[in-house]
Design a protein around this motif. Structure first.
Motif, PDB file in Angstrom:
ATOM      1  N   PRO A 127      45.605 -15.394 -80.765  1.00 57.84           N
ATOM      2  CA  PRO A 127      46.245 -15.841 -79.537  1.00 57.84           C
ATOM      3  C   PRO A 127      47.477 -16.783 -79.961  1.00 57.84           C
ATOM      4  O   PRO A 127      47.431 -17.610 -80.842  1.00 57.84           O
ATOM      5  CB  PRO A 127      45.323 -16.384 -78.743  1.00 57.84           C
ATOM      6  N   CYS A 128      48.642 -16.908 -79.062  1.00 60.09           N
ATOM      7  CA  CYS A 128      49.768 -17.743 -79.272  1.00 60.09           C
ATOM      8  C   CYS A 128      49.149 -18.995 -78.977  1.00 60.09           C
ATOM      9  O   CYS A 128      48.461 -19.620 -78.137  1.00 60.09           O
ATOM     10  CB  CYS A 128      50.712 -17.601 -78.310  1.00 60.09           C
ATOM     11  N   ARG A 129      49.452 -20.083 -80.143  1.00 55.47           N
ATOM     12  CA  ARG A 129      48.960 -21.434 -80.165  1.00 55.47           C
ATOM     13  C   ARG A 129      49.664 -22.067 -78.968  1.00 55.47           C
ATOM     14  O   ARG A 129      49.040 -23.364 -78.804  1.00 55.47           O
ATOM     15  CB  ARG A 129      49.356 -22.224 -81.475  1.00 55.47           C
ATOM     16  N   ILE A 130      50.566 -21.760 -78.354  1.00 52.40           N
ATOM     17  CA  ILE A 130      51.261 -22.595 -77.300  1.00 52.40           C
ATOM     18  C   ILE A 130      50.736 -22.096 -76.065  1.00 52.40           C
ATOM     19  O   ILE A 130      50.437 -22.919 -75.293  1.00 52.40           O
ATOM     20  CB  ILE A 130      52.984 -22.269 -77.294  1.00 52.40           C
ATOM     21  N   CYS A 131      51.010 -20.632 -75.696  1.00 49.05           N
ATOM     22  CA  CYS A 131      50.672 -20.391 -74.219  1.00 49.05           C
ATOM     23  C   CYS A 131      49.413 -19.598 -74.173  1.00 49.05           C
ATOM     24  O   CYS A 131      48.969 -18.977 -73.177  1.00 49.05           O
ATOM     25  CB  CYS A 131      51.924 -19.640 -73.995  1.00 49.05           C
ATOM     26  N   GLY A 132      48.693 -18.977 -75.270  1.00 50.40           N
ATOM     27  CA  GLY A 132      47.585 -18.104 -75.290  1.00 50.40           C
ATOM     28  C   GLY A 132      47.831 -16.561 -75.239  1.00 50.40           C
ATOM     29  O   GLY A 132      46.856 -15.997 -75.348  1.00 50.40           O
ATOM     30  N   LYS A 163      57.172 -13.474 -83.132  1.00 47.99           N
ATOM     31  CA  LYS A 163      57.551 -13.943 -81.710  1.00 47.99           C
ATOM     32  C   LYS A 163      56.656 -13.632 -80.532  1.00 47.99           C
ATOM     33  O   LYS A 163      56.372 -12.892 -80.402  1.00 47.99           O
ATOM     34  CB  LYS A 163      59.028 -13.658 -81.445  1.00 47.99           C
ATOM     35  N   CYS A 164      56.150 -14.684 -80.031  1.00 45.66           N
ATOM     36  CA  CYS A 164      55.358 -14.533 -78.637  1.00 45.66           C
ATOM     37  C   CYS A 164      56.017 -13.919 -77.626  1.00 45.66           C
ATOM     38  O   CYS A 164      57.078 -14.315 -77.250  1.00 45.66           O
ATOM     39  CB  CYS A 164      54.809 -16.002 -78.293  1.00 45.66           C
ATOM     40  N   SER A 165      55.705 -12.699 -77.057  1.00 47.28           N
ATOM     41  CA  SER A 165      56.318 -11.807 -76.179  1.00 47.28           C
ATOM     42  C   SER A 165      56.552 -12.767 -74.759  1.00 47.28           C
ATOM     43  O   SER A 165      57.340 -12.676 -73.895  1.00 47.28           O
ATOM     44  CB  SER A 165      55.747 -10.547 -75.865  1.00 47.28           C
ATOM     45  N   LYS A 166      55.779 -13.785 -74.357  1.00 40.35           N
ATOM     46  CA  LYS A 166      55.543 -14.513 -73.321  1.00 40.35           C
ATOM     47  C   LYS A 166      56.525 -15.778 -73.410  1.00 40.35           C
ATOM     48  O   LYS A 166      57.399 -16.080 -72.627  1.00 40.35           O
ATOM     49  CB  LYS A 166      54.154 -14.943 -73.078  1.00 40.35           C
ATOM     50  N   CYS A 167      56.297 -16.657 -74.320  1.00 37.04           N
ATOM     51  CA  CYS A 167      57.011 -17.950 -74.338  1.00 37.04           C
ATOM     52  C   CYS A 167      58.062 -18.113 -75.397  1.00 37.04           C
ATOM     53  O   CYS A 167      58.704 -18.995 -75.386  1.00 37.04           O
ATOM     54  CB  CYS A 167      55.918 -18.944 -74.759  1.00 37.04           C
ATOM     55  N   GLN A 168      58.111 -17.044 -76.170  1.00 40.51           N
ATOM     56  CA  GLN A 168      59.234 -16.896 -77.039  1.00 40.51           C
ATOM     57  C   GLN A 168      59.091 -17.838 -78.523  1.00 40.51           C
ATOM     58  O   GLN A 168      60.170 -17.815 -79.167  1.00 40.51           O
ATOM     59  CB  GLN A 168      60.447 -16.838 -76.660  1.00 40.51           C
TER      60      GLN A 168
HETATM   61 ZN    ZN Z   1      53.345 -18.094 -76.235  1.00 44.44          ZN
END
Ligand code: ZN
Length: 156
Positions: A12-17, A46-51
């Protein structure tokens, strides 16, 4: 991106999950000093949610002096300043003081804090994100709120 790429990177993304990724970059990455690149290609996701962009965790331990010695030849803050202070005026010129004054500025991978040092009087708060432990005391002494990794700074 292939289906295989998607399954290789599943953390999971370390920023937004979020856990949906695109490839931002594939190729050599800087390893150590500027101008030195990995022989193998790496993928920046690249996280598709928070970029946010991430390189999948590597076997390098960024917290140890060994990594800093590989990057700069020495892990002492004074050595870092000798190498990197001269780069800071160009960074400030590129960013412009209007983008810094009164703002909270986080420098991710700040080393011993050369950039944060020159903007301290402009920014309302400076946050140092640097895994190399041997720089933490110096960063805190200069008044930068200091964390090893972005995920440690999320509460703030
Ligand atoms: Zn993210």
């Amino acid at each position: 991106m292939t289906k295989k790429d998607k399954t290789i990177f599943s953390e999971p993304c370390r920023i937004c999950g979020a856990s949906d990724w695109d490839i931002l970059y594939r190729g050599p990455i800087r390893l150590g000093k500027f101008g030195e690149y990995s022989k193998a290609d790496h993928v920046v996701w690249k996280c598709s949610k928070c970029q946010s962009g991430f390189i999948a965790r590597t076997r390098l331990n960024y917290e140890l002096s060994d990594y800093r010695e590989m990057v700069d030849g020495c892990d002492l803050p004074s050595h870092f300043y000798k190498l990197h202070d001269k780069e800071q005026a160009d960074k400030l010129k590129m960013l412009g003081t209007e983008n810094i004054r009164g703002k909270i500025i986080a420098d991710v991978g700040c080393g011993a804090g050369s950039f944060l040092d020159i903007i301290k009087g402009l920014a309302s708060k400076t946050i140092a994100v640097e895994p190399t432990k041997s720089f933490h005391h110096e960063l805190r002494t200069k008044g930068h709120v200091t964390y090893s990794y972005c995920e440690n700074a999320l509460k703030e």
